[in-house]
Design an enzyme around this catalytic site. Structure first.
Site, mmCIF file in Angstrom:
data_model
loop_
_atom_site.group_PDB
_atom_site.id
_atom_site.type_symbol
_atom_site.label_atom_id
_atom_site.label_comp_id
_atom_site.label_asym_id
_atom_site.label_seq_id
_atom_site.Cartn_x
_atom_site.Cartn_y
_atom_site.Cartn_z
ATOM 1 N N HIS A 213 0.806 -1.212 0.000
ATOM 2 C CA HIS A 213 0.000 0.000 0.000
ATOM 3 C C HIS A 213 0.842 1.267 0.000
ATOM 4 O O HIS A 213 0.320 2.360 -0.182
ATOM 5 C CB HIS A 213 -0.979 -0.022 1.181
ATOM 6 C CG HIS A 213 -2.150 -0.920 0.933
ATOM 7 N ND1 HIS A 213 -3.428 -0.602 1.273
ATOM 8 C CD2 HIS A 213 -2.223 -2.138 0.335
ATOM 9 C CE1 HIS A 213 -4.258 -1.583 0.915
ATOM 10 N NE2 HIS A 213 -3.530 -2.526 0.353
ATOM 11 N N SER A 217 -0.488 -1.179 -6.171
ATOM 12 C CA SER A 217 -0.194 -2.336 -7.004
ATOM 13 C C SER A 217 0.562 -1.920 -8.258
ATOM 14 O O SER A 217 0.360 -0.823 -8.782
ATOM 15 C CB SER A 217 -1.492 -3.014 -7.427
ATOM 16 O OG SER A 217 -2.155 -3.550 -6.315
ATOM 17 N N LYS A 241 -14.404 -8.093 -7.993
ATOM 18 C CA LYS A 241 -13.579 -8.926 -8.870
ATOM 19 C C LYS A 241 -12.903 -10.049 -8.069
ATOM 20 O O LYS A 241 -12.818 -11.184 -8.530
ATOM 21 C CB LYS A 241 -12.533 -8.059 -9.567
ATOM 22 C CG LYS A 241 -11.918 -8.731 -10.772
ATOM 23 C CD LYS A 241 -11.003 -7.797 -11.524
ATOM 24 C CE LYS A 241 -10.383 -8.514 -12.706
ATOM 25 N NZ LYS A 241 -9.434 -7.669 -13.435
ATOM 26 N N ASP A 242 -12.456 -9.699 -6.867
ATOM 27 C CA ASP A 242 -11.860 -10.729 -6.014
ATOM 28 C C ASP A 242 -12.899 -11.762 -5.597
ATOM 29 O O ASP A 242 -12.599 -12.952 -5.486
ATOM 30 C CB ASP A 242 -11.236 -10.088 -4.766
ATOM 31 C CG ASP A 242 -9.874 -9.475 -5.063
ATOM 32 O OD1 ASP A 242 -9.316 -9.797 -6.135
ATOM 33 O OD2 ASP A 242 -9.373 -8.691 -4.250
ATOM 34 N N GLU A 285 5.936 -33.899 -1.428
ATOM 35 C CA GLU A 285 4.728 -33.351 -1.997
ATOM 36 C C GLU A 285 5.083 -32.595 -3.281
ATOM 37 O O GLU A 285 6.194 -32.080 -3.418
ATOM 38 C CB GLU A 285 4.073 -32.401 -0.990
ATOM 39 C CG GLU A 285 3.529 -33.123 0.223
ATOM 40 C CD GLU A 285 2.218 -33.819 -0.073
ATOM 41 O OE1 GLU A 285 2.264 -34.941 -0.608
ATOM 42 O OE2 GLU A 285 1.162 -33.261 0.230
#
Lengths: 417, 178, 258
Positions: A213, A217, A241-242, A285
Site C-alpha cells: 500500500h 499495485s 472482482k476478487d 509433496e
C-alpha cells in the site's frame, strides 16, 4: 485527506478514539488501485483467503489431533471416521496446502512476468519470498503430523539435509530431532511449530500489505500511476472482482476436496510410520519437487543442499539482478521469451523431481538446474544491455484498456510521436 | 447499460447484487457449520459402551460410585428407614417435586448421576464418614446444596434434583447403565 | 490474454504430468480395471456386495489380518440394523480390562468395540506368520495406488509359476505382486465359503466382494462426501455466475468510459 464522517454515530464515536474505521476505509474502500489490473492480480487476495482457510481448519483439526507417535495416525483416522464433518475439514486442510502453493506460485510468476519486484517494490518482493520460505517450512512440518510412512521418511530425509553442514551438522540434526532419530520429541515440536508458524506468516503478510500500500499495485503495463484518472477505488471494483475470482477458485478447490481428495497425496501415507522400513519410492509433496530435483542433481551432499536453498536465495536478490528499468514483459520481447523458458524449466524440474534419480533423469536434472541459475545469474543481468524494449505508453489511461490492448497501445504511442 | 438511471434498471441491478451477496453469506455461513459441529461429541463418543454393574456385593446401607460417560454414578443400597423417609416426603414445598417411585426402578437401589445440578461439583455422601447434609442423602461442598435419600434437592442453590441416568435391571442384582 | 492462454496450456500440461507421475509411482504391473460401483464420480458402494465381502473378511481374512480402525457399529453403513449389529459383535471375543481385581478378561463384543484383532500385538503377528506381517486392512485400498484394482488382481493372481522359477519354502507365486513372491498363500477357493445370501462363491466373486467391503472400510465417508460435493459445487457454480454478472454490472461505467 479529511477524516471521513461515518453515518453511524457509534462508529464515529469509536473512530474518533480508535481510527480503525478511517484506516479500513482508506486501505480497503477508497484505496486507489490501477484500473487496468487483469485476473492475475486476483491471486494475491486468493492466497490471503487460502491462508485464512488453512488457519481456521487447522485450529479445529488441532482440537481433535494427538501429537504422539502412538496416537497421531489413529487420531487422524478418528477425525476421518468419527468426528462430525472431520473428513471434510481434514480434506480441506490437506488439499488446501496444495492449492495454497498453486495460488502462490501463480502469484510469484505474475510478479516475475510483470516485473513487480522492481523499484520501489523490492521490500514487498523480499517479504513475499520470506512468506514462501515460511510456507514451505509449515507445509513440511504439517505433512509429518499424520505420522504415515511418507510423513516419517520425509521428516527423516529433510532433517538430514542439515547434517550436510560442516562440523556442527550432526549436532544440529540431533537438536532438531530431540533424540537420535525422528521420534516422539520431533513430532511434538513439529506440531507446535506447525501451529505457530502460520501466525508468523500472517504477520509477514501484514508487512507485505503495508509495503504494497506504500506505492500501490503494479499493473500489466508496468508504468507508474500518473494521477487520479489512472486509478479506481478498491471497493467495489476490486472487491467484486476478487469475490468472483474466489468463487471460481472455490469451485475448483471443492472439486478436488469432494471428488479427488487424495489425488495430490501419496498412498504410502495411509500406512502408519515404520522406522524399520523405507517405502520403495519416496517422493516429497508436488510443490517441493523442483527443489528436490535440484537437491538430487548435485552429486555432493553439501552442494546439493546449498543449491537447493540457493534456488530460493536467488529470489531474494532478484531486484538487483534484473536492472532493466522497464517492468512489464509486454515491452520486453527478449525477457518475455526467457520468462517462458524459466517456466518450462521449473515444470521440467518438478517432473524430474518425481522421477527416479537414475540414467537420463540425472543428466536432465543437472541441465535444468544449471539453466535455473543461468537464468537468474547470467541472463537477467545481461538482458538490459542487449535488449531493445518497446516504447512505453504515457499513462495507464491513455491507451484503451481492453484485454487485447497491446497493439493499440503501441499504435497510440506512435501516433503521439 | 446506456440509461442507468431508470428505476427499472436500478431495481434489476439491486436484485442482482443483493442476491449475489445473500448467496455469498449463505455460503460463508454453511462453511462455518462444520467448524462448529466438529466440537460436538463424535460418533465413537456417542457409541461409547454402556456400563454394567453387579450389585450382589453391595450391602444394605452401602454405596458405590461407578464411572459412566466420564461422570460418577452413585448407586446406593438404601436401608428400610431411608426408603421410608424418601417415600413419606410430601411433595409440597419441594423445589423440584417428584415422588420417590418416579425416581427408582427397584426401591432398594437408588441410581443417580453424581453431579450437583448447580454447577457440576460431585456431592459428598457416598462414603460412610462423609457429611451427608441436613436431609441425610448427599451434600455438595461447593455451594452447600442438600439432597435427600431420593437425591432430591431440599436446600441450597441447586435448581433440580440429582439426575437419574438411563439404566435397566438385567437381573435382580445386575444393572446396565446407558 | 495470450499470457492467460499459455498459462492454461501449461496448467493442462502440468496436470497431465502429475497424473503420469501418479502412474509411474506405482509398479509397472498393470491391473485389470474392474469398473467398481464406487469409482465413478457419483458412484456408491454396492451394499449387498460389501455385506458378502464382510463375510469373506470374517471367514477368510480375519484369521491373520486385523482391521483395528473399524468398529462393529460402523457396519450399520452396509445396511445392518441395530439388532443385527449386536448379534454380529457378540460373535467375537474382545479382551477387556483390567477389572476390579486387576485382571484382563474376555467378553462378547459390543457394537462400540473395534474389530477383534487376530493377534495380541504386531510382534505376535509377525512371529505367527514366519516373519511376514499381515498388514492391517482398515486402509488397505487407500494405502495402495490404484488400490481396488490392485487388491482384486492380487487375490486373483495365484497362478502356476514359470517353469524356470524356484519358489522358496513359505512363499507363493503371484503374477500381480511386485517381485511375484508373496508370503500369503492363496486365500480364495471355489466355494471356500457359503454366502448367506446364496450367491455362488466363485473366487472372482469373493475377490470383488471383499474388495468392495475393504474399499468401504478405507473411505466410509465416500457416499456422504460425493453427495455433499454435488450440492456444494452446484452452489458454487451458481454463485460464480451471479458474481460474474454483478462484477460486469459494477464495472460497466469504467469499461464504458474507455
Amino acid at each position: 485527506m479529511s477524516k471521513p464522517k461515518f453515518k453511524n454515530p457509534v462508529v464515529n464515536w469509536i473512530d474518533y478514539r480508535l481510527p480503525i474505521f478511517t484506516f479500513m476505509n482508506h486501505e480497503l474502500n477508497e484505496y486507489p488501485t490501477p484500473k487496468n489490473l487483469n485476473y492475475f492480480w486476483n491471486f494475491g487476495s486468493l492466497a490471503g483467503i487460502t491462508l485464512v482457510i488453512m488457519i481456521v481448519t487447522g485450529i479445529v483439526l488441532s482440537m481433535n489431533y494427538t501429537a504422539h507417535i502412538d496416537y497421531a495416525f489413529d487420531s487422524v483416522e478418528r477425525i476421518m471416521r468419527d468426528v462430525n464433518h472431520g473428513w471434510l475439514l481434514r480434506y480441506i486442510h490437506m488439499n488446501g496446502a496444495s492449492f495454497f502453493f498453486i495460488v502462490v506460485y501463480i502469484h510469484i510468476f505474475r510478479g516475475l512476468y510483470y516485473g513487480s519486484y522492481k523499484a520501489p517494490r523490492e521490500i514487498l518482493w523480499i517479504l513475499g519470498v520470506l512468506i514462501l520460505l515460511l510456507m514451505m517450512a509449515t507445509a513440511f512440518m504439517g505433512y509429518v503430523l499424520p505420522w504415515g510412512q511418507m510423513s516419517f521418511w520425509g521428516a527423516t530425509v529433510i532433517t538430514n539435509l542439515f547434517s550436510a553442514i560442516p562440523l556442527v551438522g550432526e549436532s544440529i540434526v540431533t537438536w532438531l530431532w530431540g533424540g537420535f532419530s525422528v521420534d516422539n520429541p520431533t513430532l511434538n515440536r513439529f506440531f507446535s511449530l506447525h501451529f505457530v508458524l502460520p501466525f508468523v506468516i500472517v504477520g509477514v503478510v501484514i508487512l507485505h500489505l503495508v509495503a504494497l500500500h506504500r506505492f500501490g499495485s503494479n499493473n500489466p503495463i508496468g508504468i507508474d500511476v500518473k494521477g487520479k484518472q489512472d486509478t479506481i477505488p478498491f471497493h467495489p471494483y476490486y472487491t467484486i472482482k476478487d469475490l468472483f475470482g474466489l468463487s471460481v477458485f472455490a469451485t475448483i478447490f471443492a472439486a478436488a476436496v469432494f471428488f479427488f481428495p487424495n489425488f495430490m497425496g501419496h498412498p504410502d501415507n495411509y500406512i502408519p510410520a515404520n522406522p524399520m522400513v523405507t517405502p520403495a519410492h519416496i517422493v516429497p509433496e508436488w510443490y517441493f519437487l523442483p527443489f528436490y530435483a535440484i537437491l538430487r542433481a548435485i552429486p555432493d551432499k553439501l552442494g546439493g543442499v546449498l543449491f537447493m536453498f540457493g534456488a530460493i536465495m536467488v529470489l531474494f536478490v532478484l531486484p538487483w539482478l534484473d536492472r532493466s528499468s522497464v517492468r512489464s514483459s509486454q515491452f520486453r520481447p527478449l525477457y518475455k521469451l526467457f520468462f517462458w523458458f524459466l517456466v518450462i524449466d521449473c515444470i521440467a524440474l518438478g517432473y524430474l523431481g518425481a522421477m527416479p534419480a537414475e540414467g537420463i533423469y540425472v543428466v536432465l536434472s543437472r541441465l535444468a538446474t544449471a539453466y535455473y541459475f543461468f537464468h537468474f545469474l547470467i541472463i537477467l543481468p545481461l538482458l538490459p544491455k542487449i535488449e531493445s524494449t518497446r516504447p512505453l505508453p504515457v499513462s495507464i489511461s491513455t491507451p484503451i484498456i481492453t484485454a487485447s490492448s497491446n497493439a493499440s497501445t503501441v499504435m497510440a504511442m506512435r501516433e503521439k510521436k | 447499460m446506456t440509461n442507468k438511471n431508470t428505476p427499472d434498471d436500478k431495481n434489476k441491478r439491486d436484485f442482482l447484487q443483493v442476491s449475489t451477496y445473500a448467496l455469498g453469506a449463505v455460503g460463508a455461513a454453511s462453511f462455518v457449520w462444520p467448524l462448529i459441529n466438529q466440537m460436538n461429541p463424535a460418533a465413537d463418543t456417542l457409541a461409547l459402551a454402556s456400563t454394567e454393574v453387579d450389585l450382589e456385593q453391595l450391602e444394605e446401607g452401602q454405596a458405590i460410585t461407578v464411572t459412566w460417560r466420564g461422570k460418577p454414578v452413585f448407586i446406593r443400597h438404601r436401608t428400610k428407614e431411608e426408603i421410608a423417609s424418601a417415600k413419606d416426603q410430601l411433595l409440597d414445598g419441594l423445589r423440584d417435586p417428584q415422588t420417590d417411585e418416579e425416581r427408582v426402578q427397584n426401591e432398594k437401589y437408588i441410581v443417580l448421576v453424581g453431579v450437583c445440578t448447580h454447577l457440576g461439583c460431585v456431592p459428598l455422601g457416598q462414603k460412610s464418614g462423609d457429611v451427608k447434609g441436613e436431609y441425610g442423602g448427599w451434600f455438595c461442598p461447593c455451594h452447600g446444596s442438600h439432597y435427600d435419600h431420593s437425591g432430591r434437592i431440599r436446600k441450597g442453590p441447586a435448581p433440580t434434583n440429582l439426575e437419574i441416568p438411563q439404566y435397566s435391571f438385567l437381573s435382580d442384582t445386575l444393572i446396565k447403565i446407558g | 490474454m495470450r499470457f492467460s492462454k499459455l498459462v492454461l496450456y501449461f496448467l493442462i500440461l502440468f496436470n497431465f504430468s502429475l497424473s503420469k507421475l501418479a502412474l509411474s509411482a506405482g509398479k509397472a504391473i498393470e491391473y485389470p480395471d474392474k469398473n467398481w460401483s464406487f469409482s465413478s464420480i457419483f458412484g456408491t458402494f454396492d451394499k449387498a456386495s460389501a455385506q458378502r465381502g464382510f463375510q469373506v473378511y470374517k471367514e477368510v481374512c480375519a484369521g491373520c489380518h486385523g482391521m483395528r480402525l473399524i468398529s462393529y457399529r460402523n457396519l450399520a453403513a452396509l445396511g445392518y440394523n441395530q439388532d443385527e449389529l449386536k448379534a454380529i459383535a457378540s460373535q467375537f471375543e474382545i479382551t477387556d480390562g483390567p477389572n476390579d481385581d486387576g485382571e484382563f478378561f474376555t467378553r462378547p463384543g459390543r457394537p462400540s468395540d473395534k474389530f477383534a484383532s487376530p493377534y495380541p500385538n504386531k510382534k505376535a503377528a509377525i512371529a505367527a506368520n514366519g516373519g511376514a506381517y499381515p498388514p492391517d486392512l482398515s486402509l488397505i485400498i487407500k494405502a495402495r495406488s490404484n488400490g481396488a484394482n490392485y487388491l482384486h488382481a492380487l487375490l486373483s493372481g495365484y497362478v502356476e509359476p514359470p517353469k524356470d522359477m524356484k519358489v522358496p519354502e513359505g512363499m507363493y507365486y503371484n503374477k500381480f505382486y511386485s517381485g511375484n513372491l508373496i508370503a500369503m498363500p492363496q486365500p480364495l477357493y471355489e466355494d471356500g465359503i457359503e454366502y448367506l445370501d446364496g450367491t455362488k462363491a466363485s473366487p472372482d466373486q469373493m475377490a470383488i466382494d471383499v474388495t468392495t467391503f475393504l474399499a468401504w472400510a478405507s473411505e466410509p465417508e465416500l457416499e456422504e462426501r460425493k453427495k455433499l460435493g454435488v450440492t456444494v459445487i452446484l452452489f458454487l457454480i451458481v454463485f460464480s455466475i451471479l458474481s460474474y454478472f454483478t462484477m460486469r454490472q459494477i464495472w460497466a461505467p469504467i469499461k464504458n468510459k474507455n
